[in-house]
Design a protein around this motif. Sequence first.
Motif, PDB file in Angstrom:
ATOM      1  N   ILE A 160      22.403  95.569  45.732  1.00  0.00           N
ATOM      2  CA  ILE A 160      22.210  94.156  44.770  1.00  0.00           C
ATOM      3  C   ILE A 160      20.809  93.604  44.654  1.00  0.00           C
ATOM      4  CG2 ILE A 160      24.901  93.525  44.902  1.00  0.00           C
ATOM      5  CD1 ILE A 160      24.025  91.439  46.265  1.00  0.00           C
ATOM      6  N   SER A 161      20.636  92.801  43.791  1.00  0.00           N
ATOM      7  CA  SER A 161      19.267  92.242  43.940  1.00  0.00           C
ATOM      8  C   SER A 161      19.446  90.760  42.891  1.00  0.00           C
ATOM      9  CB  SER A 161      18.171  93.140  43.175  1.00  0.00           C
ATOM     10  OG  SER A 161      18.156  93.325  41.605  1.00  0.00           O
ATOM     11  N   ALA A 162      18.652  90.045  42.892  1.00  0.00           N
ATOM     12  CA  ALA A 162      18.504  88.773  41.989  1.00  0.00           C
ATOM     13  C   ALA A 162      16.912  88.267  42.048  1.00  0.00           C
ATOM     14  CB  ALA A 162      19.372  87.685  42.560  1.00  0.00           C
ATOM     15  N   THR A 163      16.634  87.518  40.972  1.00  0.00           N
ATOM     16  CA  THR A 163      15.324  86.841  41.104  1.00  0.00           C
ATOM     17  C   THR A 163      15.421  85.236  41.711  1.00  0.00           C
ATOM     18  OG1 THR A 163      14.705  88.171  39.299  1.00  0.00           O
ATOM     19  CG2 THR A 163      13.483  86.088  39.692  1.00  0.00           C
ATOM     20  N   MET A 164      14.844  85.095  42.714  1.00  0.00           N
ATOM     21  CA  MET A 164      14.988  83.645  43.190  1.00  0.00           C
ATOM     22  C   MET A 164      13.818  82.876  42.597  1.00  0.00           C
ATOM     23  SD  MET A 164      14.462  82.508  47.172  1.00  0.00           S
ATOM     24  CE  MET A 164      12.776  83.240  47.321  1.00  0.00           C
ATOM     25  N   GLN A 165      14.186  81.694  42.115  1.00  0.00           N
ATOM     26  CA  GLN A 165      12.859  80.863  41.695  1.00  0.00           C
ATOM     27  C   GLN A 165      12.557  79.890  42.727  1.00  0.00           C
ATOM     28  OE1 GLN A 165      11.687  81.278  38.606  1.00  0.00           O
ATOM     29  NE2 GLN A 165      10.090  79.976  38.875  1.00  0.00           N
ATOM     30  N   HIS A 166      11.200  80.237  43.303  1.00  0.00           N
ATOM     31  CA  HIS A 166      10.836  79.470  44.347  1.00  0.00           C
ATOM     32  C   HIS A 166       9.781  78.292  43.854  1.00  0.00           C
ATOM     33  CE1 HIS A 166       8.258  78.436  47.711  1.00  0.00           C
ATOM     34  NE2 HIS A 166       9.060  78.988  48.367  1.00  0.00           N
ATOM     35  N   PRO A 167      10.141  77.163  44.238  1.00  0.00           N
ATOM     36  CA  PRO A 167       9.432  75.886  43.553  1.00  0.00           C
ATOM     37  C   PRO A 167       7.932  76.120  43.490  1.00  0.00           C
ATOM     38  CG  PRO A 167      10.481  75.248  45.655  1.00  0.00           C
ATOM     39  CD  PRO A 167      10.852  76.619  45.223  1.00  0.00           C
ATOM     40  N   GLN A 168       7.286  76.792  44.550  1.00  0.00           N
ATOM     41  CA  GLN A 168       5.864  77.048  44.614  1.00  0.00           C
ATOM     42  C   GLN A 168       5.375  78.342  44.088  1.00  0.00           C
ATOM     43  OE1 GLN A 168       6.409  75.728  49.103  1.00  0.00           O
ATOM     44  NE2 GLN A 168       4.366  74.742  48.590  1.00  0.00           N
ATOM     45  N   ARG A 169       6.005  79.380  44.508  1.00  0.00           N
ATOM     46  CA  ARG A 169       5.691  80.900  44.256  1.00  0.00           C
ATOM     47  C   ARG A 169       6.063  81.232  42.926  1.00  0.00           C
ATOM     48  NH1 ARG A 169       3.561  84.225  42.766  1.00  0.00           N
ATOM     49  NH2 ARG A 169       2.790  86.225  43.673  1.00  0.00           N
ATOM     50  N   GLY A 170       7.215  80.693  42.541  1.00  0.00           N
ATOM     51  CA  GLY A 170       7.818  81.185  41.081  1.00  0.00           C
ATOM     52  C   GLY A 170       8.715  82.216  41.423  1.00  0.00           C
ATOM     53  N   PRO A 171       9.002  83.175  40.468  1.00  0.00           N
ATOM     54  CA  PRO A 171      10.029  84.319  40.723  1.00  0.00           C
ATOM     55  C   PRO A 171       9.696  85.112  41.742  1.00  0.00           C
ATOM     56  CG  PRO A 171       8.965  84.567  38.664  1.00  0.00           C
ATOM     57  CD  PRO A 171       8.369  83.322  39.241  1.00  0.00           C
ATOM     58  N   ILE A 172      10.644  85.201  42.858  1.00  0.00           N
ATOM     59  CA  ILE A 172      10.731  86.248  43.894  1.00  0.00           C
ATOM     60  C   ILE A 172      11.728  87.197  43.511  1.00  0.00           C
ATOM     61  CG2 ILE A 172      10.471  86.727  46.136  1.00  0.00           C
ATOM     62  CD1 ILE A 172       9.110  83.894  46.583  1.00  0.00           C
ATOM     63  N   SER A 173      11.555  88.747  43.463  1.00  0.00           N
ATOM     64  CA  SER A 173      12.738  89.365  43.559  1.00  0.00           C
ATOM     65  C   SER A 173      13.248  89.727  45.241  1.00  0.00           C
ATOM     66  CB  SER A 173      12.201  90.871  43.032  1.00  0.00           C
ATOM     67  OG  SER A 173      11.912  90.836  41.807  1.00  0.00           O
ATOM     68  N   VAL A 174      14.543  89.683  45.164  1.00  0.00           N
ATOM     69  CA  VAL A 174      15.381  89.514  46.230  1.00  0.00           C
ATOM     70  C   VAL A 174      16.304  90.721  46.298  1.00  0.00           C
ATOM     71  CG1 VAL A 174      16.786  88.584  48.006  1.00  0.00           C
ATOM     72  CG2 VAL A 174      14.937  87.064  46.824  1.00  0.00           C
ATOM     73  N   PHE A 175      16.233  91.878  47.218  1.00  0.00           N
ATOM     74  CA  PHE A 175      16.978  92.794  47.238  1.00  0.00           C
ATOM     75  C   PHE A 175      17.905  92.887  48.446  1.00  0.00           C
ATOM     76  CE2 PHE A 175      13.459  94.055  44.724  1.00  0.00           C
ATOM     77  CZ  PHE A 175      13.984  94.727  43.587  1.00  0.00           C
ATOM     78  N   ALA A 176      19.089  93.338  48.589  1.00  0.00           N
ATOM     79  CA  ALA A 176      20.170  93.793  49.668  1.00  0.00           C
ATOM     80  C   ALA A 176      20.616  94.895  49.368  1.00  0.00           C
ATOM     81  CB  ALA A 176      21.038  92.377  49.795  1.00  0.00           C
ATOM     82  N   PHE A 177      20.459  95.975  50.471  1.00  0.00           N
ATOM     83  CA  PHE A 177      20.743  97.303  50.323  1.00  0.00           C
ATOM     84  C   PHE A 177      21.255  97.632  51.462  1.00  0.00           C
ATOM     85  CE2 PHE A 177      16.588  97.797  47.865  1.00  0.00           C
ATOM     86  CZ  PHE A 177      16.911  97.972  46.660  1.00  0.00           C
ATOM     87  N   HIS A 178      22.217  98.785  51.086  1.00  0.00           N
ATOM     88  CA  HIS A 178      23.146  99.313  52.121  1.00  0.00           C
ATOM     89  C   HIS A 178      23.809 100.647  51.923  1.00  0.00           C
ATOM     90  CE1 HIS A 178      26.931  98.673  55.012  1.00  0.00           C
ATOM     91  NE2 HIS A 178      25.927  99.395  55.655  1.00  0.00           N
TER      92      HIS A 178
END
Length: 316
Positions: free
Chosen positions: A185-203
């Motif tokens: 899976i993945s999601a886009t995290m909205q960081h208050p300083q960096r903005g959007p960061i893609s986050v992946f969890a693989f297995h």
Amino acid sequence: MMRKGLERALLVLGWGAVVAAVAGIVLHVADWRQKSMVLLASGAMWLMLGAVVGLVLLLAARGWRSSAAAALVLAGAAWLVVPSYIPEARAAEGPELVVMQSNILFGKADPVAVVGAVRENNVDVLTVEELTNDSITGLRGAGLEERLPYVYLEPAQSGGGGTGIYSRYPLRDTKKYDGFIMSNISATMQHPQRGPISVFAFHPIPPNLDFGAWSAEMRRVDEILAATSAPAIVGADFNATHDHSAYRALLDGAFASAADQTGDGVLLTYPADRRWGPVIGIDHILVAGGVAEQIRTLTIPGSDHRAVLATIRMDL
């Protein structure tokens, strides 16, 4: 006479160790397509240590030409291994992000220990494999969602197929990828300083269970990451070590191993529930658009994997 007999024995043992090291080098560099060879490659690092043992034994035997050959093999092994133990030269200047990756063994890991690790290390993002419905309840009861309130969860009723992302910051654009047996899976995290960061969890599926599927799934991961722009982070149980070409292929583009960036090299994570373990590193954190500053493993009671914890400084 006794001295000569000892020297012969040392020569035989020394050459045996050197041959083992050569086998480790071959297992590491080749792009194996056979299940047995890929499984053997998991331990290539340990075989390459034979170059050190062999050189010492051959020097003790006063086999100078044999020692020279062993030194060449040692140089080849070092060329493959040492770069992972040299810290990244560059530094990033953006916000800090603490990432934790944990396989919780069919949801059986102690939820209090998981949440304790998150709390004590001020974790911002947690990726979890082998997540079950019951483990979600246990983690919630232990206070995980109070610390990391934004979640994207694809649990399994039982077994090892579930995966989740827990975040301190809002998540959007959640996605479960096709082409996998277990949830990736993945999601886009909205960081208050960096903005959007893609986050992946693989297995990916373990290669000993379904080698063809593991090979295809690792190629699928490579395709997904190749199409991803920085900044991005990955928490994964790849069921692959640094000695597998399928894993190293993931590092050909924008993504780097956090352990390589810090100069910590191979982090042993599996099996963590054996007296003699762990002996291989199959749990990884990758980063694109940032530099890991610290990384270490954590023991999580009830799991057969050590968790991986990395402090990452994102690029601006």
